[in-house]
Design a protein around this motif. Structure first.
Motif, PDB file in Angstrom:
ATOM      1  N   LEU A  84      19.897  13.129 -24.207  1.00  0.00           N
ATOM      2  CA  LEU A  84      20.359  14.014 -23.144  1.00  0.00           C
ATOM      3  C   LEU A  84      21.874  13.945 -22.982  1.00  0.00           C
ATOM      4  N   THR A  85      22.436  12.758 -23.174  1.00  0.00           N
ATOM      5  CA  THR A  85      23.897  12.626 -23.108  1.00  0.00           C
ATOM      6  C   THR A  85      24.564  13.429 -24.219  1.00  0.00           C
ATOM      7  N   PHE A  86      23.991  13.365 -25.410  1.00  0.00           N
ATOM      8  CA  PHE A  86      24.525  14.136 -26.529  1.00  0.00           C
ATOM      9  C   PHE A  86      24.400  15.632 -26.257  1.00  0.00           C
ATOM     10  N   ALA A  87      23.258  16.060 -25.724  1.00  0.00           N
ATOM     11  CA  ALA A  87      23.064  17.481 -25.427  1.00  0.00           C
ATOM     12  C   ALA A  87      24.099  17.969 -24.415  1.00  0.00           C
ATOM     13  N   PHE A  88      24.320  17.187 -23.352  1.00  0.00           N
ATOM     14  CA  PHE A  88      25.301  17.580 -22.340  1.00  0.00           C
ATOM     15  C   PHE A  88      26.701  17.625 -22.939  1.00  0.00           C
ATOM     16  N   ALA A  89      27.059  16.589 -23.688  1.00  0.00           N
ATOM     17  CA  ALA A  89      28.403  16.534 -24.274  1.00  0.00           C
ATOM     18  C   ALA A  89      28.609  17.665 -25.272  1.00  0.00           C
ATOM     19  N   LEU A  90      27.571  18.000 -26.037  1.00  0.00           N
ATOM     20  CA  LEU A  90      27.678  19.096 -26.997  1.00  0.00           C
ATOM     21  C   LEU A  90      27.901  20.418 -26.272  1.00  0.00           C
ATOM     22  N   GLY A  91      27.112  20.676 -25.230  1.00  0.00           N
ATOM     23  CA  GLY A  91      27.281  21.921 -24.477  1.00  0.00           C
ATOM     24  C   GLY A  91      28.636  21.996 -23.809  1.00  0.00           C
ATOM     25  N   PHE A  92      29.058  20.915 -23.193  1.00  0.00           N
ATOM     26  CA  PHE A  92      30.346  20.893 -22.498  1.00  0.00           C
ATOM     27  C   PHE A  92      31.494  21.066 -23.488  1.00  0.00           C
ATOM     28  N   GLY A  93      31.469  20.293 -24.570  1.00  0.00           N
ATOM     29  CA  GLY A  93      32.582  20.308 -25.514  1.00  0.00           C
ATOM     30  C   GLY A  93      32.733  21.627 -26.246  1.00  0.00           C
ATOM     31  N   LEU A 132      37.436  27.703 -13.569  1.00  0.00           N
ATOM     32  CA  LEU A 132      36.401  28.544 -14.169  1.00  0.00           C
ATOM     33  C   LEU A 132      35.874  27.944 -15.463  1.00  0.00           C
ATOM     34  N   ARG A 133      36.799  27.488 -16.302  1.00  0.00           N
ATOM     35  CA  ARG A 133      36.381  26.907 -17.586  1.00  0.00           C
ATOM     36  C   ARG A 133      35.517  25.675 -17.369  1.00  0.00           C
ATOM     37  N   MET A 134      35.919  24.808 -16.449  1.00  0.00           N
ATOM     38  CA  MET A 134      35.142  23.598 -16.193  1.00  0.00           C
ATOM     39  C   MET A 134      33.771  23.935 -15.611  1.00  0.00           C
ATOM     40  N   SER A 135      33.718  24.937 -14.740  1.00  0.00           N
ATOM     41  CA  SER A 135      32.432  25.335 -14.160  1.00  0.00           C
ATOM     42  C   SER A 135      31.474  25.818 -15.238  1.00  0.00           C
ATOM     43  N   VAL A 136      31.987  26.664 -16.131  1.00  0.00           N
ATOM     44  CA  VAL A 136      31.134  27.190 -17.200  1.00  0.00           C
ATOM     45  C   VAL A 136      30.736  26.079 -18.170  1.00  0.00           C
ATOM     46  N   ALA A 137      31.687  25.216 -18.519  1.00  0.00           N
ATOM     47  CA  ALA A 137      31.384  24.135 -19.450  1.00  0.00           C
ATOM     48  C   ALA A 137      30.337  23.180 -18.876  1.00  0.00           C
ATOM     49  N   LEU A 138      30.487  22.829 -17.601  1.00  0.00           N
ATOM     50  CA  LEU A 138      29.487  21.972 -16.962  1.00  0.00           C
ATOM     51  C   LEU A 138      28.114  22.644 -16.944  1.00  0.00           C
ATOM     52  N   SER A 139      28.119  23.952 -16.690  1.00  0.00           N
ATOM     53  CA  SER A 139      26.842  24.671 -16.620  1.00  0.00           C
ATOM     54  C   SER A 139      26.130  24.680 -17.964  1.00  0.00           C
ATOM     55  N   VAL A 140      26.881  24.831 -19.045  1.00  0.00           N
ATOM     56  CA  VAL A 140      26.261  24.836 -20.368  1.00  0.00           C
ATOM     57  C   VAL A 140      25.750  23.437 -20.715  1.00  0.00           C
TER      58      VAL A 140
END
Length: 241
Positions: A84-93, A132-140
């Motif tokens: 799950l950590t990898f999934a979050f980091a992948l989406g955010f990055g 805006l960028r951080m909001s979208v990145a966190l959401s992904v």
């Protein structure tokens, strides 16, 4: 032998042909005007074809294999936390680096400053775009966590998507009018050149490596979450800040 290496180039040319034909039709037959800067446009079109060819080849050689191999590796490791950590980091990055998001956030900041929503200063515009960028990145990142859990647990995709869009409709009634259009567009910019290949490879690789999961049924759907959650997060960003 030569034709085999040129095949991707011809495939890209075929894919772009409908766009070229549409533009040429309306320019020459509807508007009845000559094509301006024809030589420059022709050279630019060739560069687009070459770039698209190299991009697709790069996906096949690099992004798809690494996404699938890491999904297999995390599944074998058996650690839910790290997966799950990898999934979050992948989406955010991948979303932070998405060129379309950078462009849309910068444009939204300019329009917001021009419309008096924020102060017309460099720091205010940069802060607005960054938020805006951080909001979208966190959401992904959150979307991929939910998507990975869905694959692992076998949750029905349609109920999650339906619940998410009900949330979008409800939040639309309370969010500031100035942020609604940006929020809806933010869902589209996440499905672009960097995010889609890696996210798709992650879902397919994970579903393929888990016993009892069908890659066709369970491996896809992560992009739907990546398009849905930015609308919720950006409207929340507008309501809070």
């Amino acid at each position: 032998m030569v034709l085999r290496y040129l095949r991707p180039f011809f495939d890209s040319l075929r894919d772009l042909a409908p766009i070229v034909l549409v533009i040429a039709f309306f320019q020459l037959l509807v508007l009845r005007q000559p094509i301006p800067n024809f030589v420059e446009l022709f050279i630019g079109l060739l560069l687009v074809v070459v770039g698209l060819t190299l991009f697709i080849k790069g996906l096949e050689m690099g992004l798809f294999p690494i996404g699938e191999s890491m999904a297999y590796a995390f599944a074998r490791k058996g650690s839910l936390f790290w997966l799950l950590t990898f999934a979050f980091a992948l989406g955010f990055g991948t979303t932070v680096a998405e060129p379309a998001l950078i462009a849309v956030a910068a444009e939204a900041a300019e329009v917001a400053a021009g419309g008096g929503v924020i102060e017309d200063a460099v720091a205010a515009r940069e802060g607005y775009a960054f938020g805006l960028r951080m909001s979208v990145a966190l959401s992904v990142g959150v979307a991929l966590v939910i998507g990975v859990l869905r694959i692992l647990r076998g949750w029905p995709l349609q109920y999650l998507i339906l619940g998410g869009y009900i949330g979008v409709v409800v939040m639309t009634a309370f969010a500031p009018e100035e942020i609604i259009g940006i929020a809806y567009d933010s869902g589209g910019v996440t499905t672009s050149t960097i995010t889609v290949p890696l996210v798709t490879a992650l879902g397919v690789g994970l579903a393929s490596s888990i016993k009892g999961r069908n890659p066709m049924l369970d491996g896809f759907g992560l992009i739907a979450f990546a398009s849905l959650t930015p609308m919720i997060f950006v409207m929340a960003y507008g309501m809070l800040f």
